[in-house]
Structure formats: structure tokens, C-alpha cells
Design a protein around this motif. Structure first.
Motif, mmCIF file in Angstrom:
data_model
loop_
_atom_site.group_PDB
_atom_site.id
_atom_site.type_symbol
_atom_site.label_atom_id
_atom_site.label_comp_id
_atom_site.label_asym_id
_atom_site.label_seq_id
_atom_site.Cartn_x
_atom_site.Cartn_y
_atom_site.Cartn_z
ATOM 1 N N LEU A 135 7.063 -8.248 10.098
ATOM 2 C CA LEU A 135 5.935 -7.634 9.393
ATOM 3 C C LEU A 135 4.633 -8.365 9.698
ATOM 4 O O LEU A 135 3.584 -7.734 9.863
ATOM 5 N N LEU A 136 4.681 -9.670 9.790
ATOM 6 C CA LEU A 136 3.478 -10.439 10.137
ATOM 7 C C LEU A 136 3.006 -10.114 11.550
ATOM 8 O O LEU A 136 1.798 -10.050 11.810
ATOM 9 N N THR A 137 3.941 -9.886 12.450
ATOM 10 C CA THR A 137 3.576 -9.505 13.821
ATOM 11 C C THR A 137 2.865 -8.160 13.834
ATOM 12 O O THR A 137 1.851 -7.992 14.514
ATOM 13 N N VAL A 138 3.380 -7.210 13.071
ATOM 14 C CA VAL A 138 2.738 -5.897 12.995
ATOM 15 C C VAL A 138 1.328 -6.034 12.418
ATOM 16 O O VAL A 138 0.376 -5.446 12.938
ATOM 17 N N ALA A 139 1.183 -6.817 11.362
ATOM 18 C CA ALA A 139 -0.134 -7.020 10.755
ATOM 19 C C ALA A 139 -1.106 -7.601 11.777
ATOM 20 O O ALA A 139 -2.253 -7.146 11.887
ATOM 21 N N ARG A 140 -0.656 -8.584 12.536
ATOM 22 C CA ARG A 140 -1.520 -9.195 13.547
ATOM 23 C C ARG A 140 -1.856 -8.186 14.645
ATOM 24 O O ARG A 140 -3.009 -8.039 15.038
ATOM 25 N N ASP A 188 -12.723 5.597 8.470
ATOM 26 C CA ASP A 188 -12.120 6.778 9.058
ATOM 27 C C ASP A 188 -11.122 6.461 10.168
ATOM 28 O O ASP A 188 -10.245 7.252 10.442
ATOM 29 N N LEU A 189 -11.238 5.320 10.828
ATOM 30 C CA LEU A 189 -10.338 4.996 11.928
ATOM 31 C C LEU A 189 -9.563 3.711 11.685
ATOM 32 O O LEU A 189 -8.655 3.396 12.406
ATOM 33 N N ALA A 190 -9.883 2.997 10.671
ATOM 34 C CA ALA A 190 -9.320 1.659 10.494
ATOM 35 C C ALA A 190 -7.884 1.685 9.991
ATOM 36 O O ALA A 190 -7.515 2.494 9.164
ATOM 37 N N HIS A 191 -7.106 0.803 10.534
ATOM 38 C CA HIS A 191 -5.809 0.420 9.978
ATOM 39 C C HIS A 191 -6.059 -0.948 9.381
ATOM 40 O O HIS A 191 -6.727 -1.766 9.979
ATOM 41 N N SER A 192 -5.492 -1.207 8.280
ATOM 42 C CA SER A 192 -5.674 -2.521 7.679
ATOM 43 C C SER A 192 -4.392 -3.306 7.786
ATOM 44 O O SER A 192 -3.315 -2.777 7.566
ATOM 45 N N GLY A 193 -4.508 -4.577 8.132
ATOM 46 C CA GLY A 193 -3.339 -5.445 8.144
ATOM 47 C C GLY A 193 -2.889 -5.782 6.736
ATOM 48 O O GLY A 193 -1.814 -6.323 6.543
ATOM 49 N N GLY A 194 -3.705 -5.482 5.733
ATOM 50 C CA GLY A 194 -3.403 -5.823 4.353
ATOM 51 C C GLY A 194 -2.026 -5.390 3.878
ATOM 52 O O GLY A 194 -1.264 -6.225 3.385
ATOM 53 N N PRO A 195 -1.665 -4.129 4.001
ATOM 54 C CA PRO A 195 -0.346 -3.699 3.517
ATOM 55 C C PRO A 195 0.801 -4.397 4.250
ATOM 56 O O PRO A 195 1.815 -4.728 3.640
ATOM 57 N N TRP A 196 0.637 -4.627 5.530
ATOM 58 C CA TRP A 196 1.695 -5.286 6.297
ATOM 59 C C TRP A 196 1.813 -6.748 5.887
ATOM 60 O O TRP A 196 2.913 -7.284 5.770
ATOM 61 N N SER A 197 0.679 -7.385 5.688
ATOM 62 C CA SER A 197 0.690 -8.784 5.245
ATOM 63 C C SER A 197 1.284 -8.907 3.848
ATOM 64 O O SER A 197 2.042 -9.841 3.565
ATOM 65 N N LYS A 198 0.951 -7.962 2.980
ATOM 66 C CA LYS A 198 1.511 -7.973 1.626
ATOM 67 C C LYS A 198 3.025 -7.759 1.658
ATOM 68 O O LYS A 198 3.767 -8.390 0.908
ATOM 69 N N ALA A 199 3.477 -6.865 2.522
ATOM 70 C CA ALA A 199 4.918 -6.623 2.647
ATOM 71 C C ALA A 199 5.619 -7.875 3.174
ATOM 72 O O ALA A 199 6.716 -8.219 2.716
ATOM 73 N N ALA A 200 4.989 -8.569 4.108
ATOM 74 C CA ALA A 200 5.571 -9.806 4.637
ATOM 75 C C ALA A 200 5.655 -10.860 3.539
ATOM 76 O O ALA A 200 6.660 -11.566 3.424
ATOM 77 N N ALA A 201 4.606 -10.958 2.727
ATOM 78 C CA ALA A 201 4.622 -11.920 1.618
ATOM 79 C C ALA A 201 5.718 -11.567 0.613
ATOM 80 O O ALA A 201 6.438 -12.453 0.140
ATOM 81 N N ALA A 202 5.861 -10.281 0.324
ATOM 82 C CA ALA A 202 6.906 -9.850 -0.611
ATOM 83 C C ALA A 202 8.293 -10.165 -0.055
ATOM 84 O O ALA A 202 9.177 -10.615 -0.795
ATOM 85 N N ALA A 203 8.482 -9.958 1.235
ATOM 86 C CA ALA A 203 9.776 -10.271 1.856
ATOM 87 C C ALA A 203 10.051 -11.773 1.765
ATOM 88 O O ALA A 203 11.183 -12.185 1.466
ATOM 89 N N GLY A 204 9.036 -12.581 1.987
ATOM 90 C CA GLY A 204 9.203 -14.022 1.875
ATOM 91 C C GLY A 204 9.539 -14.453 0.456
ATOM 92 O O GLY A 204 10.423 -15.292 0.238
ATOM 93 N N GLU A 205 8.835 -13.864 -0.505
ATOM 94 C CA GLU A 205 9.107 -14.185 -1.908
ATOM 95 C C GLU A 205 10.503 -13.741 -2.324
ATOM 96 O O GLU A 205 11.202 -14.448 -3.063
#
Length: 122
Positions: free
Chosen positions: A93-98, A19-36
């Protein structure tokens, strides 16, 4: 984002951490996609350069050669811009995830302390 148990009695939430969690998952995935994407555009630029080697020498004077050079230059600029943008976006994006992960942990600890204070003592 909604806060479960805001009214002290469950408040429509299931009482789980979702109910309150933000997940770093989407941000980390976006960072990986940007790197790829940065890597693949770099590779595409290399392949395009290799494919055009010697074209001008064998077709000098043809209108199609000049048009091809114009198109190639345009694509090189576009792909270069995408590559550069992805290269600069990935660390952001990695900074936001962290940062979000750290905020989630701080919130979890804070709410755990709050819940412990509100539990009736036997």
C-alpha cells in the motif's frame, strides 16, 4: 477520474487541481491501518497465550478444556493469518501511495507545460 478543460474551455471543471488528482492519502491511511492491525493482532495473540497459561494443568480431563484448546488453536490461526496478511499488505500500500504521488506530480508538470503552450502570446 475526469480531465477538466479537455475541450480547451473549462469543460465543466472548476479549473482547480482536484479534477485530475489522485491523492496518496487514502493509500497511506490504508497502509497505516494495516500496520496498526498487524500490531494489535500480535498483541492479542500474546494476551491470549498469557491468559491460557496453566489452564490445561488445572483442568486436565474436562471436555471443556479440550474444546477450549480447539477454539484457541483456531483463533491463533486466524489472528496469525490476519497479522501476516497485514504485514505483507502494508509495504504494498505504501508503494502504491508513493507511485500515485509521483504520477500526480508528473501529470501536474506535464499539464502545466501544456497550458503554457496554449496561452496566447500578447
Amino acid at each position: 477520474m475526469r480531465l477538466a478543460s479537455a475541450d480547451g474551455g473549462g469543460g465543466g471543471g472548476q479549473g482547480d487541481d482536484k479534477d485530475l488528482a489522485h491523492s496518496g492519502g487514502p493509500w497511506s491511511k490504508a497502509a497505516a491501518a494495516a500496520g496498526e492491525l498487524r500490531i494489535s493482532t500480535s498483541e492479542a495473540l500474546g494476551k491470549m497465550a498469557a491468559a491460557h497459561e496453566g489452564v490445561g494443568a488445572g483442568t486436565a480431563g474436562f471436555e471443556a478444556t479440550a474444546a477450549l484448546a480447539t477454539v484457541r488453536t483456531s483463533w491463533e490461526k486466524r489472528l496469525g493469518a490476519v497479522r501476516d496478511e497485514c504485514g505483507s499488505l502494508r509495504p504494498e500500500l505504501l508503494t502504491v501511495a508513493r507511485d500515485i504521488g509521483e504520477v500526480d506530480e508528473q501529470n501536474r508538470v506535464s499539464f502545466s507545460r501544456l497550458i503554457m503552450k496554449q496561452e496566447p502570446k500578447p
